[in-house]
Design a protein around this motif. Structure first.
Motif, PDB file in Angstrom:
ATOM      1  N   PHE A 112       0.810  -1.219   0.000  1.00  0.00           N
ATOM      2  CA  PHE A 112       0.000   0.000   0.000  1.00  0.00           C
ATOM      3  C   PHE A 112       0.848   1.277   0.000  1.00  0.00           C
ATOM      4  O   PHE A 112       0.337   2.349   0.299  1.00  0.00           O
ATOM      5  CB  PHE A 112      -0.939   0.002   1.207  1.00  0.00           C
ATOM      6  N   LEU A 113       2.122   1.148  -0.329  1.00  0.00           N
ATOM      7  CA  LEU A 113       2.939   2.355  -0.460  1.00  0.00           C
ATOM      8  C   LEU A 113       2.421   3.204  -1.621  1.00  0.00           C
ATOM      9  O   LEU A 113       1.934   2.672  -2.611  1.00  0.00           O
ATOM     10  CB  LEU A 113       4.396   1.965  -0.706  1.00  0.00           C
ATOM     11  N   PRO A 114       2.464   4.534  -1.518  1.00  0.00           N
ATOM     12  CA  PRO A 114       3.097   5.314  -0.448  1.00  0.00           C
ATOM     13  C   PRO A 114       2.179   5.610   0.739  1.00  0.00           C
ATOM     14  O   PRO A 114       2.593   6.277   1.679  1.00  0.00           O
ATOM     15  CB  PRO A 114       3.474   6.606  -1.158  1.00  0.00           C
TER      16      PRO A 114
ATOM     17  N   GLU B  72      -2.516  -1.106   9.214  1.00  0.00           N
ATOM     18  CA  GLU B  72      -3.666  -1.505  10.024  1.00  0.00           C
ATOM     19  C   GLU B  72      -4.598  -0.337  10.337  1.00  0.00           C
ATOM     20  O   GLU B  72      -5.734  -0.544  10.747  1.00  0.00           O
ATOM     21  CB  GLU B  72      -3.193  -2.138  11.338  1.00  0.00           C
ATOM     22  N   MET B  73      -4.089   0.891  10.146  1.00  0.00           N
ATOM     23  CA  MET B  73      -4.896   2.080  10.425  1.00  0.00           C
ATOM     24  C   MET B  73      -5.609   2.603   9.195  1.00  0.00           C
ATOM     25  O   MET B  73      -6.342   3.595   9.272  1.00  0.00           O
ATOM     26  CB  MET B  73      -4.024   3.179  11.027  1.00  0.00           C
ATOM     27  N   LEU B  74      -5.425   1.972   8.040  1.00  0.00           N
ATOM     28  CA  LEU B  74      -6.162   2.400   6.851  1.00  0.00           C
ATOM     29  C   LEU B  74      -7.650   2.184   7.093  1.00  0.00           C
ATOM     30  O   LEU B  74      -8.073   1.130   7.581  1.00  0.00           O
ATOM     31  CB  LEU B  74      -5.704   1.619   5.627  1.00  0.00           C
ATOM     32  N   PRO B  75      -8.481   3.171   6.760  1.00  0.00           N
ATOM     33  CA  PRO B  75      -9.909   3.063   7.092  1.00  0.00           C
ATOM     34  C   PRO B  75     -10.650   2.101   6.175  1.00  0.00           C
ATOM     35  O   PRO B  75     -10.412   2.056   4.965  1.00  0.00           O
ATOM     36  CB  PRO B  75     -10.420   4.500   6.904  1.00  0.00           C
ATOM     37  N   VAL B  76     -11.526   1.329   6.762  1.00  0.00           N
ATOM     38  CA  VAL B  76     -12.496   0.519   6.023  1.00  0.00           C
ATOM     39  C   VAL B  76     -13.853   1.146   6.329  1.00  0.00           C
ATOM     40  O   VAL B  76     -14.407   0.949   7.406  1.00  0.00           O
ATOM     41  CB  VAL B  76     -12.438  -0.957   6.429  1.00  0.00           C
TER      42      VAL B  76
ATOM     43  N   GLY C 180      -5.121  -6.749   2.999  1.00  0.00           N
ATOM     44  CA  GLY C 180      -3.726  -6.596   2.600  1.00  0.00           C
ATOM     45  C   GLY C 180      -3.555  -6.549   1.092  1.00  0.00           C
ATOM     46  O   GLY C 180      -2.475  -6.251   0.596  1.00  0.00           O
ATOM     47  N   ASP C 181      -4.624  -6.830   0.362  1.00  0.00           N
ATOM     48  CA  ASP C 181      -4.622  -6.772  -1.099  1.00  0.00           C
ATOM     49  C   ASP C 181      -5.413  -5.547  -1.527  1.00  0.00           C
ATOM     50  O   ASP C 181      -6.540  -5.322  -1.056  1.00  0.00           O
ATOM     51  CB  ASP C 181      -5.257  -8.051  -1.662  1.00  0.00           C
ATOM     52  N   ARG C 182      -4.862  -4.733  -2.417  1.00  0.00           N
ATOM     53  CA  ARG C 182      -5.509  -3.472  -2.768  1.00  0.00           C
ATOM     54  C   ARG C 182      -6.893  -3.664  -3.360  1.00  0.00           C
ATOM     55  O   ARG C 182      -7.846  -2.955  -3.012  1.00  0.00           O
ATOM     56  CB  ARG C 182      -4.617  -2.666  -3.724  1.00  0.00           C
TER      57      ARG C 182
END
Length: 302
Positions: free
Chosen positions: A22-24, A32-36, A265-267
């Motif tokens: 998931f860079l950048p 783990e803090m990416l919002p869902v 973990g997969d875009r």
């Protein structure tokens, strides 16, 4: 005489990964803090543990993971600001994460694989069975996978893995299990495990997904497990020893899962998870579904 097994009360969540896929976005923000929708992915995982009766949660973190600790801590300034505004709805959402569970943290100083991350939990877990939940895997709360795995562990002892049938072309992305049927339709005996095999090497199409209920005997095996694929200590390799030899910590059973799982973990799957969960929300779903239908039927046709 029925053997009394220790009640499982602790969950371990390895969260030390770098999130390179998931860079950048993950350069300065833990994956783990990416919002869902409107909650970070890691909160769904903690909520799952709590729903299964595991309110003692150890998070294995690494460098640049301080936001994880902050998220599950109190934010008095924000709470006071919301309280002064009379915004009780948002105040409740902010307080929800800090009230979820008793949180503990330990750092995995050297990123040496999932097996090493689990080994970091030994001082906290001691000699009790415990659950491991990987932060990349979100299990829909309507599918009580972890609860079922705990039931199986308490009945049969040893360790339990979650298994999901996948397309053979995708099996190289997972640990893969050789299995033997049992009397219960959703429970199998695991007889062998292979970490990320080729299609030809795979003993089945059953992939190990990110939920485990482990006997503490796994720690003794992990300490003797040499680095495997990618030079990392693989949890799959340790579980294979337990499955083959039935050393303390075994045997290994599998719970067959066919429910709703999102690999954040997969875009692509991360985006699909957001869409599916947003569509099912009472507060967002009706308007969002209407927009989505319009977008798919009209805008995507141009």
């Amino acid at each position: 005489m029925t053997q009394v097994r220790p009640r499982i009360s602790k969950a371990v969540i390895p969260a030390a990964g770098l999130g390179t896929r998931f860079l950048p976005a993950t350069k300065a923000t833990p994956k783990e803090m990416l919002p869902v929708v409107d909650k970070p992915a890691i909160q769904y995982v903690v909520e799952e543990a709590v729903a299964a009766g595991l309110s003692d949660v150890l998070m294995v973190t690494g460098r640049n993971k301080r936001p994880l600790e902050d998220h599950f801590d109190r934010n008095y300034e924000l709470e006071e600001a919301l309280s002064r505004k009379g915004d009780e709805s948002r105040l409740a959402k902010v307080q929800e994460s800090s009230d979820l569970a008793t949180m503990h943290y330990v750092r995995q100083g050297d990123p040496r694989g999932l097996g090493h991350a689990v080994l970091c939990a030994e001082p906290h877990v001691a000699r009790q069975p415990f659950a491991v939940l990987l932060g990349d895997d979100l299990i829909d709360p309507r599918d009580r996978l972890l609860t079922r795995m705990i039931e199986v562990q308490e009945r049969f002892g040893g360790s339990v893995v979650a298994l999901m049938e996948v397309d053979p072309a995708q099996i190289h992305l997972y640990g893969c299990a050789a299995v033997k049927p049992m009397d219960e339709v959703d429970v199998v005996r695991v007889t062998d495990l292979v970490e990320k095999p080729t299609t030809a090497e795979a003993p089945s199409s059953y992939a190990v997904i990110g939920r485990y209920v482990l006997d503490a005997g796994v720690f003794d095996v992990l300490k003797q497990t040499p680095p495997g694929r990618a030079g990392e200590i693989q949890l799959t390799d340790a579980l294979r020893e337990l499955a083959l030899d039935e050393t303390p910590g075994g045997p290994v059973h599998g719970v067959l899962f066919s429910g709703r799982r999102y690999d954040t973990g997969d875009r692509g799957d991360y985006l699909r998870a957001i869409v599916r969960l947003a569509c099912e929300r009472d507060d967002l779903g009706p308007e969002f579904r209407a927009w989505l239908r319009h977008y798919v039927s009209e805008e995507m046709q141009t």
